[in-house]
Design an enzyme around this catalytic site. Structure first.
Site, short mmCIF file in Angstrom:
data_model
loop_
_atom_site.label_atom_id
_atom_site.label_comp_id
_atom_site.label_asym_id
_atom_site.label_seq_id
_atom_site.Cartn_x
_atom_site.Cartn_y
_atom_site.Cartn_z
N THR A 40 27.23 -31.22 37.56
CA THR A 40 28.35 -31.07 38.30
C THR A 40 28.77 -32.69 38.56
O THR A 40 28.03 -33.36 38.66
CB THR A 40 28.16 -30.36 39.43
OG1 THR A 40 27.79 -28.92 39.23
CG2 THR A 40 29.05 -30.55 40.71
N VAL A 52 30.49 -17.66 41.70
CA VAL A 52 31.11 -18.69 42.34
C VAL A 52 30.07 -19.45 43.30
O VAL A 52 29.37 -18.76 43.99
CB VAL A 52 32.29 -18.25 43.27
CG1 VAL A 52 32.77 -19.78 43.88
CG2 VAL A 52 33.48 -17.81 42.51
N THR A 104 25.94 -31.67 45.17
CA THR A 104 25.66 -31.20 43.63
C THR A 104 24.33 -30.37 43.91
O THR A 104 23.34 -30.96 44.60
CB THR A 104 25.74 -31.99 42.43
OG1 THR A 104 25.23 -31.25 41.24
CG2 THR A 104 24.94 -33.16 42.76
N GLY A 105 23.76 -29.33 43.20
CA GLY A 105 22.69 -28.83 43.29
C GLY A 105 22.65 -27.38 43.20
O GLY A 105 23.84 -26.66 42.90
N1 ASP Z 1 26.19 -26.77 42.70
C1 ASP Z 1 26.78 -26.18 41.37
C2 ASP Z 1 26.77 -24.53 41.30
O1 ASP Z 1 25.91 -24.06 41.91
C3 ASP Z 1 26.03 -26.60 40.34
C4 ASP Z 1 25.66 -28.06 40.10
O2 ASP Z 1 25.65 -28.76 41.24
O3 ASP Z 1 25.11 -28.38 39.07
O4 ASP Z 1 27.56 -23.98 40.59
#
Ligand code: ASP
Length: 306
Positions: A174, A203, A225-226
């Site tokens: 992300t 989502v 992110t995560g």
């Molecule tokens: N947080 C994002 C999600 O769960 C994914 C990511 O941060 O890579 O959609």
């Protein structure tokens, strides 16, 4: 004379187990995104423009899980989530599970500026983008070969929607950006294709204000992110803002606190970037690696870390 504020920009390209062979493309993508936002801030441009352009640069870059090159969902389609928040106007815009738009961050921005709504999903979000003459594309135009191969291998290996465990351990590129402009306005934005093989319609935290993105001129701005399901439960971006307010504006301490909270309460891994209203930048992550880059008016040159 009106006081000029310090300038600051920090970007991220996700927190995960970035393999050695992807480090260079991540570094290059970070530097390009940073440069596209910084040249706007340096010329006295707005934090909204800087964040939109930095995020667009990463959405257009196949390296990252945002825009072109995003993970496919279990149905083999791309569904994109993005959000942006302006810490001065306290307005926000977001899209979720949107298809056929090239730059979801731009749709989020126009929602923030021209609509009374905050979050539009699916076909409604695409319809809004079309009505506002934003760049549209076909269903397959953002799909790349690498992701088709990944999707095919997942169809035999994994049940649709069971991305959680793989995420907690690894993947997630992300993208996000937080900027402070010469007028003292702080803007944060985040964009993602979500997690690989997600259930159609799933989502994550990215388009949810307070979870993936938050900005308040009185404190600072954050992009997260995560593991989205964990981030939502601890309202991560707003938790980091609250920690920053408590710690008297230290974005690094606040970022660390947020990441510790994600681990403790939800057992999740991730990363955050933050800018304080004084123009200090901070970042923290609990994954093996996180791609990030930053520059401020106090620094001689940008720093990129992967
Ligand atoms: N947080 C994002 C999600 O769960 C994914 C990511 O941060 O890579 O959609």
């Amino acid at each position: 004379m009106k006081q000029r504020h310090p300038l600051a920009l920090i970007v991220h390209g996700g927190a995960w187990d970035i393999p050695e062979e992807c480090v260079e493309t991540n570094r290059a993508g970070m530097l390009k995104a940073l440069a596209s936002g910084w040249q706007i801030l340096e010329k006295g441009g707005t934090a909204v423009d800087a964040v939109e352009h930095a995020v667009m640069s990463m959405e257009d870059d196949e390296t990252f899980d945002a825009g072109r090159g995003s993970f496919l969902n279990a149905a083999g389609e791309i569904e994109l989530d993005a959000s942006i928040m302006n810490g001065k106007t306290f307005r926000a815009g977001a899209v979720a599970a949107v298809q056929t738009v090239v730059n979801p961050i731009s749709v989020a921005r126009v929602i923030m500026e021209k609509s009374d709504d905050i979050l539009l999903v699916g076909m409604g979000a695409a319809r809004f983008a079309r009505e506002h003459k934003l760049k549209m594309c076909g269903m397959d135009d953002l799909i790349i070969e690498r992701e088709i191969t990944r999707w095919r291998s997942r169809q035999t290996a994994q049940k649709p929607g069971s991305g959680k465990d793989s995420f907690r351990r690894k993947r997630g590129d992300t993208v996000g950006a937080v900027a402070l402009d010469v007028a003292g306005t702080i803007v944060a934005g985040t964009s993602t294709g979500g997690i690989p093989n997600k259930y159609p319609g799933r989502v994550g935290d990215t388009p949810l204000i307070g979870c993936g993105t938050y900005a308040d001129n009185e404190v600072g701005g954050v992009s997260a992110t995560g593991w989205g399901e964990g981030i939502m439960k601890v309202v991560l971006a707003k938790s980091v803002i609250d920690a920053m307010a408590r710690s008297g504006g230290d974005p690094t301490e606040a970022a660390k606190e947020g990441i510790a909270l994600l681990k403790k309460k939800a057992g999740g891994l991730g990363g955050v970037i933050a800018v304080s209203r004084e123009g200090k930048v901070g970042h923290a992550y609990s994954t093996p690696r996180m791609a990030r880059a930053f520059v401020t008016s106090e620094m001689k040159s940008p720093i990129v870390l992967v």
